[in-house]
Design a protein around this motif. Structure first.
Motif, PDB file in Angstrom:
ATOM      1  N   MET A 191      -2.107  38.414 -52.723  1.00 12.45           N
ATOM      2  CA  MET A 191      -1.403  38.842 -51.710  1.00 12.45           C
ATOM      3  C   MET A 191      -2.431  39.792 -51.009  1.00 12.45           C
ATOM      4  O   MET A 191      -3.124  40.317 -51.736  1.00 12.45           O
ATOM      5  N   ILE A 192      -2.057  40.141 -49.884  1.00  8.46           N
ATOM      6  CA  ILE A 192      -3.058  41.193 -49.022  1.00  8.46           C
ATOM      7  C   ILE A 192      -1.916  42.340 -48.543  1.00  8.46           C
ATOM      8  O   ILE A 192      -0.846  41.883 -48.323  1.00  8.46           O
ATOM      9  N   GLN A 193      -2.614  43.447 -48.457  1.00  4.51           N
ATOM     10  CA  GLN A 193      -1.747  44.511 -48.077  1.00  4.51           C
ATOM     11  C   GLN A 193      -2.091  44.760 -46.526  1.00  4.51           C
ATOM     12  O   GLN A 193      -3.326  44.765 -46.103  1.00  4.51           O
ATOM     13  N   LEU A 194      -1.041  44.883 -46.043  1.00  4.73           N
ATOM     14  CA  LEU A 194      -1.035  45.165 -44.389  1.00  4.73           C
ATOM     15  C   LEU A 194      -0.251  46.235 -44.221  1.00  4.73           C
ATOM     16  O   LEU A 194       0.459  46.780 -44.976  1.00  4.73           O
ATOM     17  N   THR A 195      -0.407  46.621 -42.780  1.00  2.00           N
ATOM     18  CA  THR A 195       0.479  48.032 -42.328  1.00  2.00           C
ATOM     19  C   THR A 195       1.424  47.587 -41.115  1.00  2.00           C
ATOM     20  O   THR A 195       0.813  47.017 -40.169  1.00  2.00           O
ATOM     21  N   SER A 196       2.526  47.689 -41.013  1.00  2.00           N
ATOM     22  CA  SER A 196       3.605  47.449 -39.965  1.00  2.00           C
ATOM     23  C   SER A 196       3.072  48.596 -39.021  1.00  2.00           C
ATOM     24  O   SER A 196       2.483  49.717 -39.259  1.00  2.00           O
ATOM     25  N   LEU A 197       3.641  48.435 -37.855  1.00  4.13           N
ATOM     26  CA  LEU A 197       3.413  49.323 -36.786  1.00  4.13           C
ATOM     27  C   LEU A 197       3.894  50.517 -37.104  1.00  4.13           C
ATOM     28  O   LEU A 197       3.451  51.470 -36.227  1.00  4.13           O
ATOM     29  N   LYS A 198       4.795  50.568 -37.806  1.00  6.17           N
ATOM     30  CA  LYS A 198       5.525  52.113 -38.024  1.00  6.17           C
ATOM     31  C   LYS A 198       4.836  52.727 -39.172  1.00  6.17           C
ATOM     32  O   LYS A 198       5.076  53.919 -39.322  1.00  6.17           O
ATOM     33  N   GLY A 199       3.773  52.051 -39.660  1.00 10.79           N
ATOM     34  CA  GLY A 199       2.732  52.516 -40.552  1.00 10.79           C
ATOM     35  C   GLY A 199       3.029  52.355 -42.174  1.00 10.79           C
ATOM     36  O   GLY A 199       2.727  53.057 -42.959  1.00 10.79           O
ATOM     37  N   ASP A 200       4.051  51.618 -42.326  1.00  9.63           N
ATOM     38  CA  ASP A 200       4.551  51.260 -43.572  1.00  9.63           C
ATOM     39  C   ASP A 200       3.632  50.210 -44.232  1.00  9.63           C
ATOM     40  O   ASP A 200       3.381  48.893 -43.493  1.00  9.63           O
ATOM     41  N   ALA A 201       3.058  50.348 -45.394  1.00  7.98           N
ATOM     42  CA  ALA A 201       2.288  49.245 -46.133  1.00  7.98           C
ATOM     43  C   ALA A 201       3.244  48.278 -46.742  1.00  7.98           C
ATOM     44  O   ALA A 201       4.209  48.764 -47.336  1.00  7.98           O
TER      45      ALA A 201
END
Length: 71
Positions: free
Chosen positions: A1-11
């Motif tokens: 799995m890869i870690q990404l960031t939502s536009l709200k800043g949540d990982a």
């Protein structure tokens, strides 16, 4: 799995196998194989780099399990 960031800043973590396509319009939009769409802060190039790094790490684990030498 890869870690990404939502536009709200949540990982969050995403199973990269579920990615159908990645577009930049102007935010990065990831379309999943089930048709759902996610917008993330990372650029498409960064997402692809994270996918490659993850897949390389999985390959390394399999090589260790099989007792192969690292290249």
């Amino acid at each position: 799995m890869i870690q990404l960031t939502s536009l709200k800043g949540d990982a969050f973590y995403l199973n990269e196998i579920l990615i159908y396509r990645i577009d930049q319009i102007p935010d990065t939009m990831i379309t999943l194989t089930d048709g759902n769409k996610l917008r993330v802060s990372e650029t498409p190039d960064v997402v692809v780099e994270k996918i490659r790094d993850y897949q390389k790490s999985i390959g390394a684990i399999f090589r260790v399990i099989r007792g192969e030498q690292a290249p």
